[in-house]
Design an enzyme around this catalytic site. Structure first.
Site, PDB file in Angstrom:
ATOM      1  N   CYS A 131     -11.317  -9.980  13.916  1.00 41.81           N
ATOM      2  CA  CYS A 131     -10.167  -9.918  13.012  1.00 41.81           C
ATOM      3  C   CYS A 131     -10.482  -9.110  11.750  1.00 41.81           C
ATOM      4  O   CYS A 131     -11.460  -9.391  11.050  1.00 41.81           O
ATOM      5  CB  CYS A 131      -9.768 -11.335  12.610  1.00 41.81           C
ATOM      6  SG  CYS A 131      -8.391 -11.341  11.452  1.00 41.81           S
ATOM      7  N   ASP A 154      -7.318   3.545  10.203  1.00 44.32           N
ATOM      8  CA  ASP A 154      -6.747   3.114   8.938  1.00 44.32           C
ATOM      9  C   ASP A 154      -7.823   3.235   7.861  1.00 44.32           C
ATOM     10  O   ASP A 154      -8.622   2.328   7.673  1.00 44.32           O
ATOM     11  CB  ASP A 154      -6.273   1.659   9.058  1.00 44.32           C
ATOM     12  CG  ASP A 154      -5.159   1.360   8.088  1.00 44.32           C
ATOM     13  OD1 ASP A 154      -4.827   2.238   7.276  1.00 44.32           O
ATOM     14  OD2 ASP A 154      -4.621   0.238   8.151  1.00 44.32           O
ATOM     15  N   ASP A 211     -11.935  -1.283  11.954  1.00 42.65           N
ATOM     16  CA  ASP A 211     -12.126  -1.088  10.511  1.00 42.65           C
ATOM     17  C   ASP A 211     -13.470  -1.611  10.032  1.00 42.65           C
ATOM     18  O   ASP A 211     -13.861  -1.362   8.894  1.00 42.65           O
ATOM     19  CB  ASP A 211     -11.029  -1.819   9.720  1.00 42.65           C
ATOM     20  CG  ASP A 211      -9.716  -1.096   9.848  1.00 42.65           C
ATOM     21  OD1 ASP A 211      -9.724   0.126   9.754  1.00 42.65           O
ATOM     22  OD2 ASP A 211      -8.697  -1.777  10.057  1.00 42.65           O
ATOM     23  N   ARG A 213       0.835  -1.219   0.000  1.00 42.12           N
ATOM     24  CA  ARG A 213       0.000   0.000   0.000  1.00 42.12           C
ATOM     25  C   ARG A 213       0.859   1.254   0.000  1.00 42.12           C
ATOM     26  O   ARG A 213       0.397   2.326  -0.311  1.00 42.12           O
ATOM     27  CB  ARG A 213      -0.908   0.015   1.237  1.00 42.12           C
ATOM     28  CG  ARG A 213      -2.100  -0.933   1.143  1.00 42.12           C
ATOM     29  CD  ARG A 213      -2.932  -0.914   2.406  1.00 42.12           C
ATOM     30  NE  ARG A 213      -3.652   0.330   2.608  1.00 42.12           N
ATOM     31  CZ  ARG A 213      -4.147   0.736   3.775  1.00 42.12           C
ATOM     32  NH1 ARG A 213      -3.994  -0.023   4.844  1.00 42.12           N
ATOM     33  NH2 ARG A 213      -4.775   1.876   3.885  1.00 42.12           N
ATOM     34  N   TYR A 214       2.115   1.113   0.421  1.00 43.68           N
ATOM     35  CA  TYR A 214       3.020   2.273   0.497  1.00 43.68           C
ATOM     36  C   TYR A 214       4.279   1.927  -0.291  1.00 43.68           C
ATOM     37  O   TYR A 214       4.688   0.764  -0.334  1.00 43.68           O
ATOM     38  CB  TYR A 214       3.382   2.574   1.963  1.00 43.68           C
ATOM     39  CG  TYR A 214       2.169   2.709   2.853  1.00 43.68           C
ATOM     40  CD1 TYR A 214       1.342   3.824   2.746  1.00 43.68           C
ATOM     41  CD2 TYR A 214       1.839   1.725   3.773  1.00 43.68           C
ATOM     42  CE1 TYR A 214       0.213   3.958   3.547  1.00 43.68           C
ATOM     43  CE2 TYR A 214       0.706   1.853   4.578  1.00 43.68           C
ATOM     44  CZ  TYR A 214      -0.099   2.965   4.463  1.00 43.68           C
ATOM     45  OH  TYR A 214      -1.216   3.091   5.247  1.00 43.68           O
ATOM     46  N   LYS A 254      -2.183   5.663   8.165  1.00 40.56           N
ATOM     47  CA  LYS A 254      -3.057   5.551   9.342  1.00 40.56           C
ATOM     48  C   LYS A 254      -3.208   6.972   9.887  1.00 40.56           C
ATOM     49  O   LYS A 254      -2.210   7.599  10.251  1.00 40.56           O
ATOM     50  CB  LYS A 254      -2.423   4.638  10.385  1.00 40.56           C
ATOM     51  CG  LYS A 254      -2.432   3.179   9.948  1.00 40.56           C
ATOM     52  CD  LYS A 254      -1.975   2.276  11.067  1.00 40.56           C
ATOM     53  CE  LYS A 254      -2.067   0.818  10.667  1.00 40.56           C
ATOM     54  NZ  LYS A 254      -1.141   0.411   9.590  1.00 40.56           N
ATOM     55  N   CYS A 268      -3.923 -19.026  12.608  1.00 38.82           N
ATOM     56  CA  CYS A 268      -3.564 -18.443  13.924  1.00 38.82           C
ATOM     57  C   CYS A 268      -3.806 -19.537  14.961  1.00 38.82           C
ATOM     58  O   CYS A 268      -4.560 -20.483  14.706  1.00 38.82           O
ATOM     59  CB  CYS A 268      -4.470 -17.270  14.272  1.00 38.82           C
ATOM     60  SG  CYS A 268      -4.395 -15.958  13.049  1.00 38.82           S
ATOM     61  N   ARG A 293      -8.932  -9.145   9.033  1.00 40.94           N
ATOM     62  CA  ARG A 293      -8.727  -9.952   7.812  1.00 40.94           C
ATOM     63  C   ARG A 293      -9.586 -11.206   7.852  1.00 40.94           C
ATOM     64  O   ARG A 293      -9.226 -12.242   7.303  1.00 40.94           O
ATOM     65  CB  ARG A 293      -7.248 -10.353   7.679  1.00 40.94           C
ATOM     66  CG  ARG A 293      -6.419  -9.280   7.120  1.00 40.94           C
ATOM     67  CD  ARG A 293      -5.079  -9.715   6.568  1.00 40.94           C
ATOM     68  NE  ARG A 293      -4.320  -8.516   6.398  1.00 40.94           N
ATOM     69  CZ  ARG A 293      -3.276  -8.168   7.150  1.00 40.94           C
ATOM     70  NH1 ARG A 293      -2.833  -8.975   8.090  1.00 40.94           N
ATOM     71  NH2 ARG A 293      -2.678  -7.020   6.952  1.00 40.94           N
ATOM     72  N   ARG A 338       7.393   0.115   1.734  1.00 35.42           N
ATOM     73  CA  ARG A 338       7.250  -1.079   2.565  1.00 35.42           C
ATOM     74  C   ARG A 338       6.206  -2.058   2.014  1.00 35.42           C
ATOM     75  O   ARG A 338       5.242  -1.634   1.377  1.00 35.42           O
ATOM     76  CB  ARG A 338       6.952  -0.721   4.018  1.00 35.42           C
ATOM     77  CG  ARG A 338       5.821   0.235   4.230  1.00 35.42           C
ATOM     78  CD  ARG A 338       5.945   0.844   5.641  1.00 35.42           C
ATOM     79  NE  ARG A 338       4.788   1.619   6.004  1.00 35.42           N
ATOM     80  CZ  ARG A 338       4.641   2.905   5.712  1.00 35.42           C
ATOM     81  NH1 ARG A 338       5.569   3.544   5.036  1.00 35.42           N
ATOM     82  NH2 ARG A 338       3.556   3.558   6.094  1.00 35.42           N
ATOM     83  N   CYS A 371      -9.551 -14.407  16.535  1.00 37.20           N
ATOM     84  CA  CYS A 371     -10.243 -13.301  17.204  1.00 37.20           C
ATOM     85  C   CYS A 371     -11.468 -12.965  16.372  1.00 37.20           C
ATOM     86  O   CYS A 371     -11.347 -12.761  15.156  1.00 37.20           O
ATOM     87  CB  CYS A 371      -9.364 -12.059  17.281  1.00 37.20           C
ATOM     88  SG  CYS A 371      -7.652 -12.390  17.688  1.00 37.20           S
TER      89      CYS A 371
HETATM   90  S1  SF4 Z   1      -6.432 -10.476  14.735  1.00 40.62           S
HETATM   91 FE1  SF4 Z   1      -6.763 -11.977  13.067  1.00 40.62          FE
HETATM   92  S2  SF4 Z   1      -4.711 -12.424  12.329  1.00 40.62           S
HETATM   93 FE2  SF4 Z   1      -4.457 -11.469  14.329  1.00 40.62          FE
HETATM   94  S3  SF4 Z   1      -4.357 -13.188  15.787  1.00 40.62           S
HETATM   95 FE3  SF4 Z   1      -6.488 -12.510  15.693  1.00 40.62          FE
HETATM   96  S4  SF4 Z   1      -7.444 -13.851  14.153  1.00 40.62           S
HETATM   97 FE4  SF4 Z   1      -5.227 -13.974  13.866  1.00 40.62          FE
END
Ligand code: SF4
Length: 297
Positions: A76, A276, A239, A56-57, A283, A69, A78, A60, A73
């Site tokens: 998350c 973001d 987000d 995106r930049y 950000k 994972c 993503r 980097r 979470c």
């Molecule tokens: S936020 Fe998403 S990528 Fe990060 S540890 Fe939790 S589930 Fe995994």
């Protein structure tokens, strides 16, 4: 693709006594209402010229080493792809394509390894780090992880050996924490091990409704992190990928909390409060409720 349910024994035990842990890792019916903005709020897919790489930049790149994972979470950002292990693993051929892309873009001097959780794939991480450390153009390496929270026992001597492969460049570990209940004795032990590698430790958090959206919780979290040698780096506004709206705290409340916190904790313990924006320039730092009239003079 929806985010799977996965939890570790460590978090399961912790969830029995902590509501903050239960809310983060156990699915709620509210997810099914699919409330939120879009599947991919940061439009990452648009910025992926090579499998597993997002840029995106200009200076980097982000490498999504795995979509696995230790625990998932529910908020998350993503979640559209995380837990899709079929697609999730990169092969050595994918890694070589990523390295070739970086070599063809000499302005890239920083690599962020993320996912999923890259520390859950030590072999792949070792392979990638061995390739990256040889690139003269790379001046900074960052690795994002939550493994010390979800499965602290996995921070073992093998992981520490792999992290120590980064010698020439500074290594920044971006550790994800949301609530002081995550700082168990096992997690503190894992943090101390990570510190022993010589990496610079920073934390990242997201404002989460009913979990950390109050001054007392965040004051405790940030001051305890700082005392463990972790600089609180970012706290982000959610987000809001689809299925996570019930976690969103409104900007007004966040602002009030961050203003109160600024008066209570030191600058070192205080993270940047940012949003973001999709396709935004960076950000964006969010304003606080202070009197800024002195700027008009
Ligand atoms: S936020 Fe998403 S990528 Fe990060 S540890 Fe939790 S589930 Fe995994």
């Amino acid at each position: 693709m929806n985010l799977e349910f996965k939890i570790t024994e460590h978090l399961e035990k912790l969830a029995k006594k902590s509501k903050a842990i239960r809310k983060q890792f156990y699915p709620s019916k509210k997810e099914l209402k699919n409330q939120g903005k879009t599947l991919d709020p940061l439009k990452e897919e648009k910025y992926s010229p090579v499998k597993g790489l997002i840029q995106r930049y200009s200076n980097r790149v982000l490498i999504l080493l795995t979509l696995n994972c230790a625990a998932y979470c529910r908020f998350c950002f993503r979640r559209r792809i995380v837990s899709d292990i079929q697609k999730g693993f990169l092969t050595e051929t994918d890694l070589n394509q990523i390295i070739n892309y970086i070599k063809k873009h000499p302005q890239v001097n920083e690599i962020i390894i993320s996912g999923g959780d890259p520390l859950t794939q030590p072999k792949l991480l070792e392979l990638l780090l061995k390739k990256i450390v040889k690139l003269k153009q790379i001046k900074i390496i960052r690795i994002g992880t939550r493994l010390m929270v979800s499965d602290p026992q996995q921070i073992n001597s093998n992981i520490l050996r792999i992290l120590k492969l980064v010698k020439k460049q500074p290594l920044y570990l971006l550790l994800h924490f949301e609530h002081p209940d995550e700082l168990t004795k096992e997690t503190i032990k894992a943090i101390k091990k990570l510190r022993s590698t010589g990496a610079i430790l920073l934390s990242q958090s997201v404002f989460l409704k009913g979990i950390n959206d109050n001054v007392v919780t965040l004051e405790k979290l940030f001051t305890e992190l700082l005392s463990l040698g972790i600089k609180p780096y970012y706290i982000l506004h959610n987000d809001e990928p689809l299925g996570t709206k019930h976690f969103t705290v409104d900007f007004k409340k966040e602002r009030k909390i961050m203003t109160a916190l600024r008066k209570r904790i030191s600058g070192l313990a205080y993270p940047a409060y940012v949003y973001d924006q999709p396709e935004g320039p960076c950000k964006v730092p969010l304003p606080l409720d202070f009197d800024y009239s002195f700027m008009k003079k």
